[in-house]
Design a protein around this motif. Structure first.
Motif, PDB file in Angstrom:
ATOM      1  N   TYR A 162       4.506  -1.278   5.021  1.00 35.10           N
ATOM      2  CA  TYR A 162       4.594  -0.041   4.506  1.00 35.10           C
ATOM      3  C   TYR A 162       5.854   0.844   5.064  1.00 35.10           C
ATOM      4  CZ  TYR A 162       3.496   4.580   2.068  1.00 35.10           C
ATOM      5  OH  TYR A 162       3.701   5.698   1.511  1.00 35.10           O
ATOM      6  N   ARG A 217       8.090   0.981   2.175  1.00 33.42           N
ATOM      7  CA  ARG A 217       7.470   1.840   1.513  1.00 33.42           C
ATOM      8  C   ARG A 217       6.518   1.289   0.271  1.00 33.42           C
ATOM      9  NH1 ARG A 217       6.860   5.635   4.751  1.00 33.42           N
ATOM     10  NH2 ARG A 217       8.881   6.814   5.219  1.00 33.42           N
ATOM     11  N   ARG A 218       5.880   0.231   0.744  1.00 31.02           N
ATOM     12  CA  ARG A 218       4.919  -0.579  -0.292  1.00 31.02           C
ATOM     13  C   ARG A 218       4.049  -1.158   0.597  1.00 31.02           C
ATOM     14  NH1 ARG A 218       6.099  -6.020  -1.853  1.00 31.02           N
ATOM     15  NH2 ARG A 218       8.144  -6.616  -0.827  1.00 31.02           N
ATOM     16  N   PRO A 219       2.705  -1.221   0.123  1.00 29.68           N
ATOM     17  CA  PRO A 219       1.755  -1.731   1.070  1.00 29.68           C
ATOM     18  C   PRO A 219       1.768  -3.223   0.709  1.00 29.68           C
ATOM     19  CG  PRO A 219       0.567  -0.559  -0.632  1.00 29.68           C
ATOM     20  CD  PRO A 219       2.085  -0.440  -0.894  1.00 29.68           C
TER      21      PRO A 219
END
Length: 103
Positions: free
Chosen positions: A59, A63-65
């Motif tokens: 993340y 910027r993404r899990p």
């Protein structure tokens, strides 16, 4: 035609809170179990901590899990809510074997 206000709010809420992607989270759990050199040392606490660090680092970098799992604050460390269900599913498919903890 303009989209309804509720549609725009729903899209904004979806963008802010990622959805749980079970298949991706399951693959990450299976990979961690598979890559571990000595599976006897991999307990639930350590597995939860590894997944939390992987999720956090992905993340922070992209910027993404990892899988969108929700983690709870727990005394020994973070705890992923869907982990137990994913472990049962992996065990049912014969991909991992869980053993009771010895003394």
């Amino acid at each position: 035609m303009r989209p309804e206000r509720s549609d725009r709010l729903q899209r904004l809420a979806d963008a802010l809170e990622p959805r749980f992607r079970g298949a991706r989270f399951r693959r990450a759990v299976h990979y961690v179990c598979w890559i571990c050199e000595d599976p006897r040392t991999l307990g639930l606490q350590r597995l939860n901590l590894i997944l939390w660090y992987a999720d956090r680092n992905l993340y922070l970098r992209r910027r993404r899990p990892l899988g969108g799992a929700t983690y709870l604050r727990h005394h020994p460390g973070p705890r992923a809510l869907p982990l137990e269900a994913q472990l049962r599913e992996l065990e049912r498919d014969g991909l991992i074997a869980r053993r009771p903890r010895g003394s």
